[in-house]
Design a protein around this motif. Structure first.
Motif, short mmCIF file in Angstrom:
data_model
loop_
_atom_site.label_atom_id
_atom_site.label_comp_id
_atom_site.label_asym_id
_atom_site.label_seq_id
_atom_site.Cartn_x
_atom_site.Cartn_y
_atom_site.Cartn_z
N GLU A 36 2.24 7.45 -6.98
CA GLU A 36 1.78 6.62 -6.24
C GLU A 36 2.71 6.00 -5.13
O GLU A 36 2.01 5.71 -4.02
CB GLU A 36 1.40 5.24 -7.21
CG GLU A 36 0.43 5.76 -8.29
CD GLU A 36 -1.06 5.34 -7.57
OE1 GLU A 36 -1.20 4.88 -6.56
OE2 GLU A 36 -2.09 5.47 -8.22
N ARG A 37 3.85 5.78 -5.33
CA ARG A 37 4.74 5.47 -4.40
C ARG A 37 4.93 6.37 -3.16
O ARG A 37 5.05 6.07 -2.18
CB ARG A 37 6.32 4.90 -5.03
CG ARG A 37 6.34 3.97 -5.92
CD ARG A 37 7.87 3.56 -6.30
NE ARG A 37 8.65 3.64 -5.19
CZ ARG A 37 9.98 4.01 -5.49
NH1 ARG A 37 10.50 4.13 -6.59
NH2 ARG A 37 10.72 3.72 -4.34
N ALA A 55 2.66 8.82 -2.38
CA ALA A 55 1.65 8.82 -1.75
C ALA A 55 1.41 7.66 -0.63
O ALA A 55 0.94 7.82 0.41
CB ALA A 55 0.21 8.80 -2.50
N GLN A 56 1.65 6.54 -1.15
CA GLN A 56 1.42 5.19 -0.30
C GLN A 56 2.46 5.37 0.81
O GLN A 56 2.03 4.99 1.97
CB GLN A 56 1.71 4.06 -1.31
CG GLN A 56 1.58 2.65 -0.52
CD GLN A 56 2.00 1.42 -1.59
OE1 GLN A 56 2.59 1.57 -2.34
NE2 GLN A 56 1.05 0.34 -1.20
N TYR A 57 3.61 5.77 0.50
CA TYR A 57 4.74 5.71 1.61
C TYR A 57 4.16 6.74 2.84
O TYR A 57 4.38 6.56 4.10
CB TYR A 57 6.16 6.11 1.08
CG TYR A 57 7.22 6.38 2.05
CD1 TYR A 57 7.72 5.35 2.62
CD2 TYR A 57 7.37 7.38 2.81
CE1 TYR A 57 8.79 5.23 3.74
CE2 TYR A 57 8.39 7.47 3.73
CZ TYR A 57 9.12 6.40 4.13
OH TYR A 57 10.15 6.46 5.16
N SER A 77 1.28 7.83 3.42
CA SER A 77 -0.07 7.45 4.17
C SER A 77 0.04 6.92 5.30
O SER A 77 -0.58 6.78 6.18
CB SER A 77 -0.93 6.71 3.03
OG SER A 77 -0.38 5.46 2.97
N ARG A 96 -6.64 10.07 -2.75
CA ARG A 96 -7.16 8.56 -2.32
C ARG A 96 -6.33 7.88 -1.37
O ARG A 96 -6.91 6.92 -0.86
CB ARG A 96 -6.69 7.97 -3.93
CG ARG A 96 -7.62 8.24 -5.05
CD ARG A 96 -7.58 7.08 -6.08
NE ARG A 96 -6.31 6.72 -6.57
CZ ARG A 96 -5.80 7.48 -7.67
NH1 ARG A 96 -6.58 8.18 -8.04
NH2 ARG A 96 -4.69 6.89 -8.08
N TYR A 97 -5.13 8.34 -0.81
CA TYR A 97 -4.35 7.65 0.24
C TYR A 97 -4.56 8.84 1.33
O TYR A 97 -4.00 8.48 2.53
CB TYR A 97 -2.92 7.76 -0.01
CG TYR A 97 -2.50 6.92 -1.02
CD1 TYR A 97 -2.24 5.22 -0.65
CD2 TYR A 97 -2.58 6.57 -2.55
CE1 TYR A 97 -1.75 4.48 -1.53
CE2 TYR A 97 -2.13 5.85 -3.60
CZ TYR A 97 -1.74 4.66 -2.98
OH TYR A 97 -1.45 3.80 -3.82
#
Length: 239
Positions: free
Chosen positions: A178-179, A181-183, A185, A235-236
Motif C-alpha cells: 500500500e505504501r 503504490a501510494q507513493y 501514484s 487501485r492506485y
C-alpha cells in the motif's frame, strides 16, 4: 567518444526487458547484494569482457530487423555503474533509429549518471522496498538514490516502468504494498508497473560461487498473493 566497458553477456531476442523484442546488454558490476539476486556472477566489476561501445553497437546492428518492434536495453548487474559506456551505446543506437532503455536499481547517485539517463528513451526502475531500512536488509543499501532518480525522471519527463519483486516474507506484506503504490501514484512519468514474482532459478549460481543463499527455504509467491499485489497497485492507477 568510443567508450570502454565491461560486458557480462547479451541476449539477442529479449521479450521481458522493455517494449517489443529487444537486444539486451548485461553489463558487469553491481554494488548491491540483493538476497534474491539471480545473477550474482555479475557482481564483480572487472570479471566481464572488455568491449568498446562501437563494437557493442556493431553487433546490435546485425539484429536491427529483428528488434525494430522494440530496441536495445542495457541491464546488469547495475548498468549505471558504467555511465559513460552506457551513454555512448545509447547515443549510437539513437543515431541508427533504435529505441533505448536502461534497466536499473537506481543505486548510483543521479548526479553521477545523468549523461546515461538523459540518453535513454525509457527507464526500467526497480523499487526494492519503500522502507529504506528494510531495503538495506534486503539489498545492503537504502532506497534514497532510487527515489531521487525517480524524482529526476519526473522533472525531465522521462518515461519509467517500475519493477517490484514480490518476495514472500520480505516485500509482500500489505502495508508495504500500500505504501509503495501510494507513493508511486504521485508520478505521472510512470507508464507501467510490473509485479515480478520471486523465483530461485539463480540459486545454483550462488552455490557455484561459494555464496550462502539465505532464501533457500523461501517459496515462490502463491498466485493469490501475486493477484492481491497487482490489485493494490491497480487501485492506485498503476498497471
Amino acid at each position: 567518444m568510443n567508450a570502454l566497458g565491461y560486458v557480462h553477456s547479451v541476449e539477442t531476442f529479449g521479450t521481458l526487458d522493455g517494449p517489443g523484442i529487444r537486444y539486451v546488454i548485461f553489463l558487469q558490476g553491481c554494488p548491491l547484494r540483493c538476497k534474491y539476486c539471480h545473477n550474482p556472477d555479475t557482481w564483480a566489476f572487472q570479471e566481464g569482457r572488455k568491449m568498446y561501445s562501437t563494437d557493442v553497437v556493431s553487433d546490435v546492428l546485425r539484429y536491427k530487423n529483428y528488434i525494430k518492434t522494440g530496441g536495445v536495453t542495457v541491464s546488469g548487474g547495475e548498468p549505471l555503474l558504467q555511465p559513460d559506456f552506457v551513454a555512448e551505446i545509447l547515443k549510437l543506437c539513437h543515431n541508427n533509429g533504435i529505441h533505448t532503455c536502461i534497466d536499473t536499481s537506481g543505486i548510483i547517485p543521479v548526479e553521477k549518471c545523468k549523461n546515461a539517463v538523459d540518453e535513454a528513451d525509457l527507464l526500467l526502475l526497480d523499487i526494492k522496498h519503500i522502507d529504506t531500512e528494510k531495503c538495506k536488509e534486503l539489498t545492503g543499501q537504502g532506497n534514497e538514490n532510487a527515489l531521487k532518480l525517480l524524482d529526476y525522471c519526473q522533472q525531465q519527463g522521462k518515461d519509467v516502468w517500475i519493477r517490484y519483486v514480490l518476495v514472500p516474507g520480505l516485500t509482500d506484506d500489505k502495508e508495504s504494498l500500500e505504501r509503495t503504490a501510494q507513493y508511486l501514484s504521485g508520478f505521472s512519468v510512470i507508464k507501467k508497473t510490473e509485479i515480478l514474482p520471486f523465483h530461485k532459478m539463480g540459486e545454483f549460481k550462488w552455490k557455484q560461487l561459494g555464496l550462502e543463499y539465505t532464501l533457500k527455504d523461501t517459496f515462490e509467491p502463491a498466485k493469490d498473493s501475486i493477484n492481491e499485489a497487482k490489485g493494490i497497485f491497480a487501485r492506485y492507477g498503476l498497471v
